[in-house]
Write a protein that holds these residues in place. Sequence first.
Motif, short mmCIF file in Angstrom:
data_model
loop_
_atom_site.label_atom_id
_atom_site.label_comp_id
_atom_site.label_asym_id
_atom_site.label_seq_id
_atom_site.Cartn_x
_atom_site.Cartn_y
_atom_site.Cartn_z
N TYR A 1 -12.12 -8.75 11.27
CA TYR A 1 -13.22 -8.58 10.32
C TYR A 1 -12.74 -7.85 9.07
CZ TYR A 1 -16.64 -10.68 13.34
OH TYR A 1 -17.33 -11.61 14.10
N THR A 2 -11.56 -8.25 8.61
CA THR A 2 -11.02 -7.74 7.35
C THR A 2 -11.62 -8.58 6.23
OG1 THR A 2 -8.98 -7.02 8.43
CG2 THR A 2 -8.92 -7.27 6.05
N THR A 3 -12.68 -8.07 5.65
CA THR A 3 -13.45 -8.83 4.67
C THR A 3 -12.65 -9.03 3.38
OG1 THR A 3 -15.50 -7.95 5.56
CG2 THR A 3 -15.61 -8.91 3.36
N GLY A 4 -12.68 -10.27 2.89
CA GLY A 4 -12.09 -10.58 1.60
C GLY A 4 -10.58 -10.74 1.59
N PHE A 5 -9.95 -10.84 2.77
CA PHE A 5 -8.49 -10.93 2.76
C PHE A 5 -8.00 -12.24 2.14
CE2 PHE A 5 -4.38 -12.05 4.63
CZ PHE A 5 -3.65 -10.91 4.31
N GLU A 6 -8.71 -13.33 2.39
CA GLU A 6 -8.29 -14.61 1.84
C GLU A 6 -8.25 -14.55 0.31
OE1 GLU A 6 -9.52 -19.14 2.76
OE2 GLU A 6 -11.05 -18.02 1.70
N GLY A 7 -7.09 -14.79 -0.25
CA GLY A 7 -6.93 -14.77 -1.70
C GLY A 7 -6.81 -13.39 -2.31
N SER A 8 -6.69 -12.36 -1.48
CA SER A 8 -6.59 -10.99 -2.01
C SER A 8 -5.17 -10.67 -2.43
CB SER A 8 -7.05 -9.98 -0.95
OG SER A 8 -6.17 -10.00 0.17
N ALA A 9 -5.03 -9.65 -3.28
CA ALA A 9 -3.72 -9.20 -3.72
C ALA A 9 -3.19 -8.07 -2.84
CB ALA A 9 -3.78 -8.73 -5.17
N PHE A 10 -4.09 -7.27 -2.31
CA PHE A 10 -3.66 -6.15 -1.46
C PHE A 10 -4.78 -5.77 -0.51
CE2 PHE A 10 -5.62 -4.11 -5.13
CZ PHE A 10 -6.37 -3.08 -4.57
N CYS A 11 -4.42 -4.98 0.48
CA CYS A 11 -5.35 -4.56 1.52
C CYS A 11 -5.17 -3.06 1.76
CB CYS A 11 -5.07 -5.35 2.80
SG CYS A 11 -6.19 -5.04 4.15
N ILE A 12 -6.26 -2.32 1.82
CA ILE A 12 -6.20 -0.91 2.20
C ILE A 12 -6.39 -0.84 3.71
CG2 ILE A 12 -7.27 1.34 1.96
CD1 ILE A 12 -8.03 0.60 -0.89
N VAL A 13 -5.41 -0.27 4.41
CA VAL A 13 -5.36 -0.33 5.87
C VAL A 13 -5.48 1.06 6.48
CG1 VAL A 13 -4.05 -1.18 7.86
CG2 VAL A 13 -3.82 -2.32 5.63
N MET A 14 -6.34 1.20 7.45
CA MET A 14 -6.47 2.46 8.20
C MET A 14 -5.45 2.44 9.33
SD MET A 14 -8.43 5.32 8.52
CE MET A 14 -10.20 5.13 8.33
N ARG B 1 -8.45 -9.65 -6.27
CA ARG B 1 -9.39 -9.12 -5.28
C ARG B 1 -8.61 -8.34 -4.24
NH1 ARG B 1 -11.18 -12.07 -2.10
NH2 ARG B 1 -10.28 -14.10 -2.52
N SER B 2 -9.34 -7.63 -3.37
CA SER B 2 -8.69 -6.79 -2.37
C SER B 2 -9.42 -6.92 -1.04
CB SER B 2 -8.71 -5.32 -2.83
OG SER B 2 -10.05 -4.86 -2.95
N ALA B 3 -8.90 -6.23 -0.03
CA ALA B 3 -9.50 -6.23 1.30
C ALA B 3 -9.42 -4.83 1.88
CB ALA B 3 -8.78 -7.24 2.21
N PHE B 4 -10.17 -4.60 2.97
CA PHE B 4 -10.17 -3.31 3.65
C PHE B 4 -10.08 -3.57 5.14
CE2 PHE B 4 -12.12 0.50 5.49
CZ PHE B 4 -11.45 1.51 4.80
N ALA B 5 -9.03 -3.05 5.78
CA ALA B 5 -8.78 -3.31 7.20
C ALA B 5 -8.92 -2.03 8.01
CB ALA B 5 -7.38 -3.91 7.38
N MET B 6 -9.96 -1.98 8.82
CA MET B 6 -10.20 -0.81 9.64
C MET B 6 -10.50 -1.21 11.09
SD MET B 6 -12.93 2.27 9.00
CE MET B 6 -13.18 3.57 10.19
N THR B 7 -11.42 -2.15 11.28
CA THR B 7 -11.90 -2.53 12.61
C THR B 7 -10.81 -3.23 13.42
OG1 THR B 7 -14.10 -2.82 11.65
CG2 THR B 7 -13.72 -3.79 13.82
N GLU B 8 -10.77 -2.91 14.72
CA GLU B 8 -9.79 -3.53 15.62
C GLU B 8 -10.51 -4.18 16.80
OE1 GLU B 8 -6.22 -0.29 14.69
OE2 GLU B 8 -7.06 -0.43 16.71
N PRO B 9 -10.08 -5.38 17.21
CA PRO B 9 -10.78 -6.08 18.30
C PRO B 9 -10.68 -5.38 19.64
CG PRO B 9 -8.78 -7.28 17.67
CD PRO B 9 -8.98 -6.20 16.65
#
Length: 394
Positions: free
Chosen positions: A155-168, A118-126
């Motif tokens: 709010y990086t959805t799906g990070f738990e158990g993911s293999a990689f993350c696409i980061v802005m 699985r993967s994640a997508f990181a864009m939003t910042e607090p």
Amino acid sequence: MTPNLIREVRAFVEEEVRPLEPRFFRDGFAAVEPALRALRERIRALGWWLPPLPKPWGMGLSLSEFARWSEELGRSPLGHYAFNTQAPDIGNMEVLLRHGSEAQKERFLRPLASGEVRSAFAMTEPEHAGSNPVWLSTTAVLEGDEWVINGHKWYTTGFEGSAFCIVMCVTDPEHPNPYARASLIIVPSDAPGLKKVRKIAVMGEEGEGWASHAELRFEGVRVPRENLLGERGRGFAIAQERLGPGRIHHCMRWVGIAQRALELTCAYAARRELAPGKPLASRQAVQHLIAESQAEVHAARLMVLDAAEKVEKLGAEQARMEISAIKFFVAGVLQRVLDRAIQVHGGLGLSDDTPLAYFYRHERAARIYDGADEVHKTVVARALLKAHGVEVSL
């Protein structure tokens, strides 16, 4: 795609996926994951794997065709996961397919599309308003052949158990065009310096796996230069490209949830008696709630299908107003239909004996993510008023 196929998919979700829900609500995702893995193999054997991705990756359905599938899969919180079309993975697959290098497709897309990872997508910042997506602090600086990333995401959805993350990340902070300052970079989830601060509890529930949200810190995270996804400075444009079809997917999933909530409402009103021989359904107040929900769900479905058709014919940019309109309209319909369903169910609706409380907790966010309702309303109004010589800024 034939109506018979849609009926077969609906029957599969009803008969094979929905029976897993009680244990999922009670014991969490890990408890049903083995059964879901077995279901995924059956779905693959049926030729239903990854309906929206082109062949040979998936079935190759058009956006309008998959919209109808998305409604059926959305009727269960486990439906999209069973078919490997859950967010954020399906959006990441579409981006990798369109913009990834051959090496990126082999390393990241292939195992994601096969369901191995699985993967994640990181864009939003607090620290910054999500309604201003070009206002970011996470940076990526090129040092030799490596990107060095520093920043804070949540709010990086799906990070738990993911293999990689696409980061802005901001890669060109001095670029005169604020929409050309950020890029997308692929970061392995176990990269040194990438720290999960916490799982964010949403309305009291942390969630698991793909249905969880993480707060992350990037502290000197180093990844190879070739992990840049697409062109440098095109991060915002690619993300927007990802969100257009993604909003069609989301909205039809919401229609599926609302349709199921309506059906549950009707079934409960018909069997629940206020007194012997006097079901809830005999009360005009309940009848009006049901009628309002039916009208709104039907309108929402037709709006989304119309928007999907325009995206296919003219592209997401030309259908921007329609995409914004369905985003806030369908999110509002979903919230109202769920609220009416819970009201009719009474105390039962607040429990996890039905899926209503789960949907209500998890889908309230529909009016916030992928652009808050208020932003999308302004997009629609701006487009309409421009023809009358009025310029409205976001």
